[in-house]
Design a protein around this motif. Sequence first.
Motif, PDB file in Angstrom:
ATOM      1  N   TRP A 107       0.816  -1.205   0.000  1.00 30.84           N
ATOM      2  CA  TRP A 107       0.000   0.000   0.000  1.00 30.84           C
ATOM      3  C   TRP A 107       0.857   1.267   0.000  1.00 30.84           C
ATOM      4  CZ3 TRP A 107      -4.121  -1.870   4.080  1.00 30.84           C
ATOM      5  CH2 TRP A 107      -4.937  -2.826   3.466  1.00 30.84           C
ATOM      6  N   MET A 108       2.105   1.159   0.466  1.00 28.93           N
ATOM      7  CA  MET A 108       3.018   2.291   0.337  1.00 28.93           C
ATOM      8  C   MET A 108       3.245   2.599  -1.144  1.00 28.93           C
ATOM      9  SD  MET A 108       4.682   4.284   2.516  1.00 28.93           S
ATOM     10  CE  MET A 108       5.152   3.343   3.979  1.00 28.93           C
ATOM     11  N   GLU A 109       3.415   1.550  -1.948  1.00 24.93           N
ATOM     12  CA  GLU A 109       3.582   1.722  -3.387  1.00 24.93           C
ATOM     13  C   GLU A 109       2.305   2.285  -4.022  1.00 24.93           C
ATOM     14  OE1 GLU A 109       6.060   1.208  -5.610  1.00 24.93           O
ATOM     15  OE2 GLU A 109       7.560   0.676  -4.113  1.00 24.93           O
ATOM     16  N   VAL A 110       1.152   1.783  -3.605  1.00 28.68           N
ATOM     17  CA  VAL A 110      -0.118   2.291  -4.128  1.00 28.68           C
ATOM     18  C   VAL A 110      -0.264   3.778  -3.799  1.00 28.68           C
ATOM     19  CG1 VAL A 110      -2.636   2.146  -3.942  1.00 28.68           C
ATOM     20  CG2 VAL A 110      -1.274   0.049  -4.060  1.00 28.68           C
ATOM     21  N   GLY A 111       0.098   4.149  -2.569  1.00 29.34           N
ATOM     22  CA  GLY A 111       0.013   5.542  -2.153  1.00 29.34           C
ATOM     23  C   GLY A 111       0.911   6.450  -2.967  1.00 29.34           C
ATOM     24  N   MET A 112       2.101   5.962  -3.331  1.00 27.71           N
ATOM     25  CA  MET A 112       3.030   6.756  -4.130  1.00 27.71           C
ATOM     26  C   MET A 112       2.452   7.060  -5.512  1.00 27.71           C
ATOM     27  SD  MET A 112       6.682   4.989  -3.167  1.00 27.71           S
ATOM     28  CE  MET A 112       7.546   5.861  -4.468  1.00 27.71           C
ATOM     29  N   GLN A 113       1.660   6.132  -6.043  1.00 22.66           N
ATOM     30  CA  GLN A 113       1.090   6.317  -7.374  1.00 22.66           C
ATOM     31  C   GLN A 113      -0.125   7.230  -7.352  1.00 22.66           C
ATOM     32  OE1 GLN A 113       0.317   2.739  -9.618  1.00 22.66           O
ATOM     33  NE2 GLN A 113      -1.185   3.722 -10.926  1.00 22.66           N
ATOM     34  N   HIS A 114      -0.952   7.142  -6.298  1.00 23.89           N
ATOM     35  CA  HIS A 114      -2.259   7.792  -6.333  1.00 23.89           C
ATOM     36  C   HIS A 114      -2.366   9.084  -5.527  1.00 23.89           C
ATOM     37  CE1 HIS A 114      -4.404   4.622  -8.531  1.00 23.89           C
ATOM     38  NE2 HIS A 114      -3.677   3.764  -7.849  1.00 23.89           N
ATOM     39  N   TYR A 115      -1.482   9.284  -4.544  1.00 31.68           N
ATOM     40  CA  TYR A 115      -1.669  10.414  -3.633  1.00 31.68           C
ATOM     41  C   TYR A 115      -0.389  11.227  -3.475  1.00 31.68           C
ATOM     42  CZ  TYR A 115      -5.369   7.095  -2.537  1.00 31.68           C
ATOM     43  OH  TYR A 115      -6.399   6.201  -2.643  1.00 31.68           O
ATOM     44  N   GLU A 116      -0.560  12.453  -2.989  1.00 31.54           N
ATOM     45  CA  GLU A 116       0.578  13.338  -2.763  1.00 31.54           C
ATOM     46  C   GLU A 116       0.432  14.045  -1.422  1.00 31.54           C
ATOM     47  OE1 GLU A 116       0.610  16.079  -5.997  1.00 31.54           O
ATOM     48  OE2 GLU A 116       1.412  14.634  -7.461  1.00 31.54           O
ATOM     49  N   GLY A 117       1.585  14.499  -0.875  1.00 34.45           N
ATOM     50  CA  GLY A 117       1.591  15.343   0.318  1.00 34.45           C
ATOM     51  C   GLY A 117       0.852  14.755   1.494  1.00 34.45           C
ATOM     52  N   ARG A 118       0.003  15.581   2.117  1.00 32.26           N
ATOM     53  CA  ARG A 118      -0.712  15.143   3.327  1.00 32.26           C
ATOM     54  C   ARG A 118      -1.736  14.055   3.024  1.00 32.26           C
ATOM     55  NH1 ARG A 118      -3.006  20.288   6.248  1.00 32.26           N
ATOM     56  NH2 ARG A 118      -3.449  20.896   4.079  1.00 32.26           N
ATOM     57  N   HIS A 119      -2.233  14.047   1.785  1.00 31.59           N
ATOM     58  CA  HIS A 119      -3.150  12.973   1.384  1.00 31.59           C
ATOM     59  C   HIS A 119      -2.432  11.621   1.450  1.00 31.59           C
ATOM     60  CE1 HIS A 119      -6.537  11.771  -1.669  1.00 31.59           C
ATOM     61  NE2 HIS A 119      -6.592  11.076  -0.548  1.00 31.59           N
ATOM     62  N   ARG A 120      -1.198  11.589   0.971  1.00 31.51           N
ATOM     63  CA  ARG A 120      -0.412  10.355   1.034  1.00 31.51           C
ATOM     64  C   ARG A 120      -0.095   9.984   2.488  1.00 31.51           C
ATOM     65  NH1 ARG A 120       5.277  10.255  -1.967  1.00 31.51           N
ATOM     66  NH2 ARG A 120       3.931  10.665  -3.759  1.00 31.51           N
ATOM     67  N   ASP A 121       0.219  10.976   3.308  1.00 34.15           N
ATOM     68  CA  ASP A 121       0.467  10.713   4.734  1.00 34.15           C
ATOM     69  C   ASP A 121      -0.774  10.106   5.389  1.00 34.15           C
ATOM     70  OD1 ASP A 121       2.995  11.777   4.445  1.00 34.15           O
ATOM     71  OD2 ASP A 121       2.444  13.763   5.209  1.00 34.15           O
ATOM     72  N   ALA A 122      -1.947  10.652   5.048  1.00 35.06           N
ATOM     73  CA  ALA A 122      -3.199  10.126   5.610  1.00 35.06           C
ATOM     74  C   ALA A 122      -3.424   8.683   5.174  1.00 35.06           C
ATOM     75  CB  ALA A 122      -4.369  11.011   5.178  1.00 35.06           C
ATOM     76  N   TRP A 123      -3.073   8.367   3.906  1.00 33.99           N
ATOM     77  CA  TRP A 123      -3.170   6.992   3.410  1.00 33.99           C
ATOM     78  C   TRP A 123      -2.268   6.059   4.208  1.00 33.99           C
ATOM     79  CZ3 TRP A 123      -5.697   3.674   0.262  1.00 33.99           C
ATOM     80  CH2 TRP A 123      -5.017   2.551  -0.211  1.00 33.99           C
ATOM     81  N   ALA A 124      -1.035   6.485   4.480  1.00 36.76           N
ATOM     82  CA  ALA A 124      -0.088   5.652   5.230  1.00 36.76           C
ATOM     83  C   ALA A 124      -0.576   5.435   6.664  1.00 36.76           C
ATOM     84  CB  ALA A 124       1.297   6.296   5.227  1.00 36.76           C
ATOM     85  N   GLU A 125      -1.102   6.482   7.288  1.00 34.50           N
ATOM     86  CA  GLU A 125      -1.619   6.349   8.655  1.00 34.50           C
ATOM     87  C   GLU A 125      -2.828   5.417   8.688  1.00 34.50           C
ATOM     88  OE1 GLU A 125      -0.355   7.358  11.434  1.00 34.50           O
ATOM     89  OE2 GLU A 125       1.324   8.409  10.520  1.00 34.50           O
ATOM     90  N   ARG A 126      -3.681   5.530   7.686  1.00 39.94           N
ATOM     91  CA  ARG A 126      -4.842   4.631   7.596  1.00 39.94           C
ATOM     92  C   ARG A 126      -4.371   3.183   7.448  1.00 39.94           C
ATOM     93  NH1 ARG A 126      -7.051   2.166   3.374  1.00 39.94           N
ATOM     94  NH2 ARG A 126      -9.280   1.658   3.350  1.00 39.94           N
TER      95      ARG A 126
END
Length: 464
Positions: A107-126
Amino acid sequence: MGPRILILARGYLGSHMSAPGIRATAQARVLAEHVPGAQVTLAGPNEDFEQPADGAYRVTRWSARNLLQLTAAHDVVISSMLPPHIAIFYPWKRYVVDLFSQYAMEWMEVGMQHYEGRHRDAWAERTRAVLGMQLTLADFILTCNERQRDSYIGMMTSLGLISPRVYEADPTLRRYIDSAPHGIRPEPPVPGKRVLRGVRPGFGENDRIILWNGGIIQWYDPATLIEALRLLNRDDVKLLFLGASYPGIRELGKGVRFQDAKAIAARNGQLNRTVFFEEGWVSHDEAKQYVLEADISVCTYFDNMETRYSHRTRFVDLIWGELPFICTHGDVLAEEVAQEGWGLVVPEGDAPALARAIAKLLDDRELYARCRANLAAARPRLQWRETLKPLIRFCMETGEPISPKWERLPGLAQRLTAYTARRAVFNLFDRKLKQRSERLEAAEKKERLRQERLARFAGGGSAK
């Protein structure tokens, strides 16, 4: 009367399945056949599925509306991601989470493709929150290989789930978390109707076919393979990328890697000449015909943490079909390819080395025959009835789970709350992204209409 077992598939069931649906269906079959008296229900998110011809288990649809009713009617619940709502039955049900991927890295890889900045941070925390909740809710945990198991044991230790009481009861922890590799198809690999040579445009009778068996996601490296074919410079060698849009999985499919691969092939003059793309998702039954018609398979990817913990389920059909293959080093199955002699392993991003490996595996008939024999020898131990033995054992047990439920209850309450909060934050960012995209789309549409009006006006003026 045996246990009532519910399997909640997180991927589509039926003809067009990817790994989650394939694995859940295999679990239903194996548990129905090997757990005495078991009543097995397989539930998926889609409606277009069929009941098994022999009635060994029941197939139904699950959704938020009937989830609690389904859970209440069963003793054991199995899923690759347990829905948090079913925690209300925690004291009375036995839960199994099937973590057949290292989701923190994937999901870290998925987050790198789909999200940026704080949105990506929120994805990682989720992601962290949902994994903590899953590990705490589960009475038994499955992984796909020993590396994954080690990584999840580390997470469980940090969450306080490996208590002295648990360790004393089972110092191996196999009764709490064990490995169940992805299995192979039960039927023998018998070739059927042709799907490529003389059928699909661009594939001749004497062509040598390379199969990329699956989709192209963020962590795969199709560019190196396409470059290797350019270096090889053989018109008789054809590459087919089999699969693009993953059924029922919104985050995966025709992303950056897929589009880049098509662009590179087009720029090189290879597209639809020596390199071909299947734009949809081939059915599970039809996919085996591509495996059986191909000469070899290749899968290239990046040497990162996703690779280290992965278990490439796309390789399993290659083993079933006794199809020699080439892969990048770094993951568990790459080690087995080298040790067991199933094919060849190449360094990450090394197109010349890959070109040489392709030529060797295609042209060295003695090596090719040896690889096929080694693959055939591996098939018995990769039958689902063998790989799922830990799950069969757990479902046959009737006592309390090795990790007492009362011991996990305070942590579960905390992690359910944390997950709910992290999900809400992520969803907020998601809504903002959607609104921003809708505004941009509206602005682009408005500009297009303006340009069209100007063009019509200019054309009218010229006509006068």
